[in-house]
Design an enzyme around this catalytic site. Sequence first.
Site, PDB file in Angstrom:
ATOM      1  N   GLY A  46       0.868  -1.175   0.000  1.00  0.00           N
ATOM      2  CA  GLY A  46       0.000   0.000   0.000  1.00  0.00           C
ATOM      3  C   GLY A  46       0.900   1.218   0.000  1.00  0.00           C
ATOM      4  N   SER A  48       3.430   3.102   2.636  1.00  0.00           N
ATOM      5  CA  SER A  48       4.000   2.896   3.976  1.00  0.00           C
ATOM      6  C   SER A  48       3.815   4.102   4.887  1.00  0.00           C
ATOM      7  CB  SER A  48       5.478   2.519   3.873  1.00  0.00           C
ATOM      8  OG  SER A  48       6.206   3.516   3.208  1.00  0.00           O
ATOM      9  N   CYS A  77       6.131  -5.305   0.368  1.00  0.00           N
ATOM     10  CA  CYS A  77       6.241  -3.980  -0.238  1.00  0.00           C
ATOM     11  C   CYS A  77       6.150  -2.870   0.820  1.00  0.00           C
ATOM     12  CB  CYS A  77       5.199  -3.848  -1.348  1.00  0.00           C
ATOM     13  SG  CYS A  77       5.694  -2.633  -2.575  1.00  0.00           S
ATOM     14  N   ILE A 137       5.347  -3.205  -7.622  1.00  0.00           N
ATOM     15  CA  ILE A 137       4.572  -1.986  -7.852  1.00  0.00           C
ATOM     16  C   ILE A 137       5.169  -0.862  -7.008  1.00  0.00           C
ATOM     17  CG2 ILE A 137       2.289  -0.907  -7.730  1.00  0.00           C
ATOM     18  CD1 ILE A 137       1.120  -3.811  -7.737  1.00  0.00           C
ATOM     19  N   HIS A 174       4.900  -8.148  -4.525  1.00  0.00           N
ATOM     20  CA  HIS A 174       3.557  -8.594  -4.130  1.00  0.00           C
ATOM     21  C   HIS A 174       3.349 -10.046  -4.578  1.00  0.00           C
ATOM     22  CE1 HIS A 174       1.636  -4.682  -3.097  1.00  0.00           C
ATOM     23  NE2 HIS A 174       2.597  -4.205  -3.861  1.00  0.00           N
ATOM     24  N   GLU A 176       0.944 -11.842  -3.462  1.00  0.00           N
ATOM     25  CA  GLU A 176      -0.482 -12.119  -3.272  1.00  0.00           C
ATOM     26  C   GLU A 176      -1.309 -11.783  -4.501  1.00  0.00           C
ATOM     27  OE1 GLU A 176       1.182  -9.679  -2.191  1.00  0.00           O
ATOM     28  OE2 GLU A 176       0.036  -7.828  -2.345  1.00  0.00           O
TER      29      GLU A 176
HETATM   30  N1  GLN Z   1       5.722   2.961  -2.837  1.00  0.00           N
HETATM   31  C1  GLN Z   1       5.061   2.488  -1.643  1.00  0.00           C
HETATM   32  C2  GLN Z   1       5.778   3.010  -0.385  1.00  0.00           C
HETATM   33  O1  GLN Z   1       6.858   3.532  -0.479  1.00  0.00           O
HETATM   34  C3  GLN Z   1       5.018   0.971  -1.616  1.00  0.00           C
HETATM   35  C4  GLN Z   1       4.215   0.456  -2.787  1.00  0.00           C
HETATM   36  C5  GLN Z   1       3.562  -0.862  -2.565  1.00  0.00           C
HETATM   37  O2  GLN Z   1       3.341  -1.280  -1.432  1.00  0.00           O
HETATM   38  N2  GLN Z   1       3.190  -1.500  -3.657  1.00  0.00           N
HETATM   39  O3  GLN Z   1       5.228   2.900   0.653  1.00  0.00           O
END
Ligand code: GLN
Length: 194
Positions: A46, A48, A77, A137, A174, A176
């Site tokens: 998501g 962070s 992630c 991602i 990811h 999942e």
């Molecule tokens: N770019 C997000 C971060 O720095 C992480 C992206 C992700 O969880 N897919 O929190």
Amino acid sequence: MHIGVLALQGDFAEHLAAVARLGAATREVRLPADLNGLDGLIIPGGESTTIGKLAVDFGLIEPLQAFGREKAIWGTCAGAIFLSKDARRQQPLLGLMDITVERNAFGRQVQSFAASLHIPALATVDPGNAPMRVVFIRAPLIEEVSGNAEVLCTLEDGRIVAAQQGCLLATSFHPELSGDDRLHQYFLKLAGGA
Ligand code: GLN
């Protein structure tokens, strides 16, 4: 086996579905009391900073740190960033894993990509251990693994994308989202004390 998924923000639903496919009981975690009786916790991808700020607001930082000193936690992630001790900028972190991460190391959203990874440790749940297709991602890179943390997986060029420290697990990507549940299986084994 009871596995929680931190459900403050991010793709927690996909993790809940993967854990349920493997037959373990699942629980969405939003408040400290939700951690009671869990064998392990997944922190999803998501954003962070958002996950960290909400964790502060809900009084979750210390309960999560206490949980991680005893039980298994897997951060994917953004979750891996949140588990780290250093993200090279000011944001709420659990600081449970001896890893330094670089956020968004692969570039912007449009530079997201899929890759096939060989993860040697998965041989413990799948003797054939074919490469695993996973998605990156706006992923972080695990720049440095120190202390008690160990490298679990690298890209072909040697950059680190997964690490383990006891029963704590961090993956840049990811797993999942591609329907391959072998890393979830591996995590369930860690949560079960294997
Ligand atoms: N770019 C997000 C971060 O720095 C992480 C992206 C992700 O969880 N897919 O929190």
